[in-house]
Write an enzyme that holds these catalytic residues in place. Structure first.
Site, PDB file in Angstrom:
ATOM      1  N   GLU A  43      33.128  18.760  14.270  1.00  0.00           N
ATOM      2  CA  GLU A  43      32.458  20.033  13.975  1.00  0.00           C
ATOM      3  C   GLU A  43      32.778  20.396  12.532  1.00  0.00           C
ATOM      4  OE1 GLU A  43      31.841  24.711  15.261  1.00  0.00           O
ATOM      5  OE2 GLU A  43      33.568  23.647  16.083  1.00  0.00           O
ATOM      6  N   ASP A 119      27.308  28.702   7.089  1.00  0.00           N
ATOM      7  CA  ASP A 119      27.039  29.757   6.103  1.00  0.00           C
ATOM      8  C   ASP A 119      25.622  29.593   5.548  1.00  0.00           C
ATOM      9  OD1 ASP A 119      29.606  30.587   6.526  1.00  0.00           O
ATOM     10  OD2 ASP A 119      30.444  29.563   4.780  1.00  0.00           O
ATOM     11  N   ASP A 155      21.985  31.859  14.210  1.00  0.00           N
ATOM     12  CA  ASP A 155      21.135  33.016  14.538  1.00  0.00           C
ATOM     13  C   ASP A 155      20.302  33.398  13.315  1.00  0.00           C
ATOM     14  OD1 ASP A 155      23.242  34.025  12.955  1.00  0.00           O
ATOM     15  OD2 ASP A 155      22.807  36.048  13.679  1.00  0.00           O
ATOM     16  N   GLU A 195      32.410  31.192  18.646  1.00  0.00           N
ATOM     17  CA  GLU A 195      32.810  32.587  18.400  1.00  0.00           C
ATOM     18  C   GLU A 195      31.648  33.406  17.814  1.00  0.00           C
ATOM     19  OE1 GLU A 195      36.258  31.292  16.590  1.00  0.00           O
ATOM     20  OE2 GLU A 195      37.561  32.184  18.092  1.00  0.00           O
ATOM     21  N   GLU A 197      28.498  32.720  17.917  1.00  0.00           N
ATOM     22  CA  GLU A 197      27.373  32.783  18.865  1.00  0.00           C
ATOM     23  C   GLU A 197      27.560  33.948  19.828  1.00  0.00           C
ATOM     24  OE1 GLU A 197      26.797  29.058  20.740  1.00  0.00           O
ATOM     25  OE2 GLU A 197      25.128  29.738  21.975  1.00  0.00           O
TER      26      GLU A 197
HETATM   27  N1  SAM Z   1      31.564  27.374  13.729  1.00  0.00           N
HETATM   28  C1  SAM Z   1      32.255  28.634  13.918  1.00  0.00           C
HETATM   29  C2  SAM Z   1      31.491  29.474  14.891  1.00  0.00           C
HETATM   30  O1  SAM Z   1      30.332  29.174  15.191  1.00  0.00           O
HETATM   31  O2  SAM Z   1      32.071  30.465  15.405  1.00  0.00           O
HETATM   32  C3  SAM Z   1      32.473  29.382  12.585  1.00  0.00           C
HETATM   33  C4  SAM Z   1      31.231  29.781  11.851  1.00  0.00           C
HETATM   34  S1  SAM Z   1      31.586  30.520  10.275  1.00  0.00           S
HETATM   35  C5  SAM Z   1      30.171  31.460   9.932  1.00  0.00           C
HETATM   36  C6  SAM Z   1      31.357  29.152   9.149  1.00  0.00           C
HETATM   37  C7  SAM Z   1      32.637  28.382   8.879  1.00  0.00           C
HETATM   38  O3  SAM Z   1      32.339  27.227   8.122  1.00  0.00           O
HETATM   39  C8  SAM Z   1      33.662  29.171   8.059  1.00  0.00           C
HETATM   40  O4  SAM Z   1      34.909  29.138   8.698  1.00  0.00           O
HETATM   41  C9  SAM Z   1      33.680  28.459   6.712  1.00  0.00           C
HETATM   42  O5  SAM Z   1      34.926  28.537   6.064  1.00  0.00           O
HETATM   43  C10 SAM Z   1      33.320  27.038   7.111  1.00  0.00           C
HETATM   44  N2  SAM Z   1      32.676  26.264   6.033  1.00  0.00           N
HETATM   45  C11 SAM Z   1      31.644  26.661   5.269  1.00  0.00           C
HETATM   46  N3  SAM Z   1      31.306  25.716   4.381  1.00  0.00           N
HETATM   47  C12 SAM Z   1      32.143  24.669   4.608  1.00  0.00           C
HETATM   48  C13 SAM Z   1      32.304  23.386   4.020  1.00  0.00           C
HETATM   49  N4  SAM Z   1      31.530  23.011   3.006  1.00  0.00           N
HETATM   50  N5  SAM Z   1      33.254  22.577   4.509  1.00  0.00           N
HETATM   51  C14 SAM Z   1      34.052  22.969   5.533  1.00  0.00           C
HETATM   52  N6  SAM Z   1      33.967  24.177   6.119  1.00  0.00           N
HETATM   53  C15 SAM Z   1      33.022  25.017   5.678  1.00  0.00           C
END
Ligand code: SAM
Length: 216
Positions: A43, A119, A155, A195, A197
């Site tokens: 993931e 993101d 989303d 989380e 979602e």
């Molecule tokens: N997947 C989790 C969830 O659905 O609850 C977290 C979603 S959160 C919006 C996005 C996560 O991706 C963040 O913790 C961010 O730090 C990580 N992230 C974003 N760009 C990344 C990258 N290039 N490499 C590794 N992690 C990354």
């Protein structure tokens, strides 16, 4: 998701048995880390790791690697792992930017990739940073086994439409698509919530999902 810089997080990560500290050195050797030949699923952007750990509990014959860019967020996942009654031997974490994923996994070493609530990077000039962009799809192409799949949930409608448009030029095709996962009789069956979602669907937001494979 970027939490406050939590003091000591780098030290805790540095000492954690769940974290692979020299991931580049493991390229091509991930099965040795797990001590088995079970499939390896990753993931990217796992956040606090809830999805990954739920999957690992449900599917003990699959190995899971969670990748997270920020120490402060990874720390939360480690803390969650420490609280497990029985350690999950099929889970490892890496703190890294997914841009370098090709340095960490060998060709065909990964069986499936999960992108959950990535993101959105809404500015056009940042499109290359979006995890379902064609630039990232090319990186995934280098590590995913021949019939491997990528699953993406979000989303964010704009990000989802962008992700669908990236498929054809990047050499991928959608096997399954849902514009409202939680009301999709077929696709919701095996859904494990993340989380984000849980948070966004409880606000009434529809959840979009695709499952993709290579065109060839
Ligand atoms: N997947 C989790 C969830 O659905 O609850 C977290 C979603 S959160 C919006 C996005 C996560 O991706 C963040 O913790 C961010 O730090 C990580 N992230 C974003 N760009 C990344 C990258 N290039 N490499 C590794 N992690 C990354």
């Amino acid at each position: 998701m970027r939490l406050r810089n939590i003091s000591g997080s780098r030290e805790i990560i540095g000492e954690s048995r769940f974290v692979i500290h020299d991931p580049e050195a493991q390229k091509g050797n991930w099965h040795k880390i797990f001590g088995n030949n079970d499939p390896i699923r990753i993931e990217i952007g796992m956040g606090k790791g809830r999805f990954l750990m739920d999957m690992a509990r449900m599917f003990p014959s699959v190995n899971y690697v969670g990748i997270e860019k920020y120490s402060s967020v990874l720390l939360r996942a480690i803390q969650k792992m420490e609280k497990e009654e029985k350690p999950l031997s099929n889970v490892r974490f890496i703190r890294m930017d997914a841009e370098m994923i090709g340095d960490v996994f060998g060709e065909g070493e990964v069986d499936r990739i999960y992108l959950n609530f990535s993101d959105p990077w809404p500015k056009d000039r940042h499109a290359k940073r979006r995890l379902p962009s064609r630039e990232f799809l090319a990186r995934y192409d280098g590590i995913l086994k021949e019939d491997g799949q990528i699953e993406f949930k979000t989303d964010n409608e704009d990000l989802f439409r962008f992700a669908l448009e990236e498929l054809e030029p990047a050499g991928w095709k959608a096997e399954r698509v849902s514009y409202d996962l939680h009301h999709d009789v077929d696709m919701r069956k095996d859904n494990i919530m993340t989380e984000y979602e849980e948070r966004f669907s409880s606000m009434g937001n529809p959840i979009y999902k695709y499952v993709i494979v290579r065109q060839r």
